[in-house]
Design an enzyme around this catalytic site. Structure first.
Site, short mmCIF file in Angstrom:
data_model
loop_
_atom_site.label_atom_id
_atom_site.label_comp_id
_atom_site.label_asym_id
_atom_site.label_seq_id
_atom_site.Cartn_x
_atom_site.Cartn_y
_atom_site.Cartn_z
NE ARG A 58 -2.59 -1.32 3.35
CZ ARG A 58 -2.38 -2.54 3.83
NH1 ARG A 58 -2.68 -3.60 3.09
NH2 ARG A 58 -1.86 -2.71 5.02
CD GLU A 95 0.52 -9.47 19.25
OE1 GLU A 95 -0.06 -9.67 20.31
OE2 GLU A 95 -0.05 -9.16 18.18
P1 AMP Z 1 4.16 -1.46 11.89
O1 AMP Z 1 5.41 -2.10 11.39
O2 AMP Z 1 3.64 -2.08 13.16
O3 AMP Z 1 4.28 0.05 12.00
O4 AMP Z 1 3.01 -1.77 10.83
C1 AMP Z 1 2.92 -1.04 9.67
C2 AMP Z 1 2.60 -1.89 8.48
O5 AMP Z 1 1.57 -2.83 8.75
C3 AMP Z 1 2.10 -1.02 7.34
O6 AMP Z 1 2.67 -1.49 6.11
C4 AMP Z 1 0.60 -1.17 7.39
O7 AMP Z 1 0.06 -1.25 6.09
C5 AMP Z 1 0.34 -2.46 8.15
N1 AMP Z 1 -0.62 -2.27 9.26
C6 AMP Z 1 -0.34 -2.40 10.59
N2 AMP Z 1 -1.42 -2.21 11.34
C7 AMP Z 1 -2.44 -1.93 10.49
C8 AMP Z 1 -3.83 -1.61 10.66
N3 AMP Z 1 -4.41 -1.53 11.87
N4 AMP Z 1 -4.56 -1.37 9.55
C9 AMP Z 1 -3.99 -1.44 8.32
N5 AMP Z 1 -2.70 -1.75 8.09
C10 AMP Z 1 -1.91 -1.99 9.16
#
Ligand code: AMP
Length: 173
Positions: A58, A95
């Protein structure tokens, strides 16, 4: 126009307990699509940017738009095994378990100023790994930009040495 009204919450996707922020509903709406793109572009005003790096998948959507509008190249950061030439690879903790992202070694030249883009900042693990990829190639991360920030999670702390910008913030699930 309130951009957050075009984002759909999908509870328990992709697994129990996660509220997924679905941006496909925003992408479908021409006026919201335009406003979001222009606002992300405006956040880069005054910065010198040589390339935009977007995170699969995305992050490719507005990442490509930003590159085209800034008149610079686009670098895809991808899941393992997708890029055909020599890559750098970085892993980060989830996680449960680990995930890895990759970037072509020659995609960024030493000294280039890079705008990193993804759709959403949650814990920051993905973006921090992308920042390491950019720096391993010798690039300088001048801004990490996100359409959405889940500000109740520690994403900003994971990226504390960078300029982090987001368009829509959620303080709670
Ligand atoms: P993080 O590494 O935890 O910051 O997660 C970010 C990545 O996971 C991004 O590429 C987001 O597209 C996806 N992502 C994580 N949580 C969500 C959520 N609640 N809704 C949509 N995409 C998420």
């Amino acid at each position: 126009m309130e951009l957050s009204s075009f984002i759909r919450d999908v509870p328990d996707f992709p697994k129990q307990g996660i509220v997924f922020k679905d941006i496909t509903t925003l992408l479908q709406e021409p006026a919201a699509l335009k406003q979001a793109g222009e606002a992300l572009l405006a956040m880069t005003q005054g910065l010198q940017i040589d390339k935009v790096a977007g995170i699969e998948s995305r992050g490719f959507l507005f990442g490509m738009f930003l590159a085209e509008r800034l008149g610079v190249g686009f670098v895809p950061i991808r899941k393992p095994g997708k890029l055909p030439s020599k890559t750098f690879s970085e892993s980060y903790a989830l996680e449960y378990g680990n995930d890895t992202i990759e970037m072509h070694q020659d995609a960024i030249k030493p000294g280039e100023k890079i705008l990193l883009h993804d759709d959403l900042l949650a814990t920051g693990g993905t973006a921090a790994a992308a920042a390491r990829l950019i720096e391993r190639a010798g690039g300088e991360l001048v801004q990490a930009s996100f359409l959405i920030e889940l500000s109740f999670l520690p994403g900003r702390a994971a990226l504390q040495s960078y300029d982090v910008r987001s368009l829509i913030q959620y303080d709670s699930e």
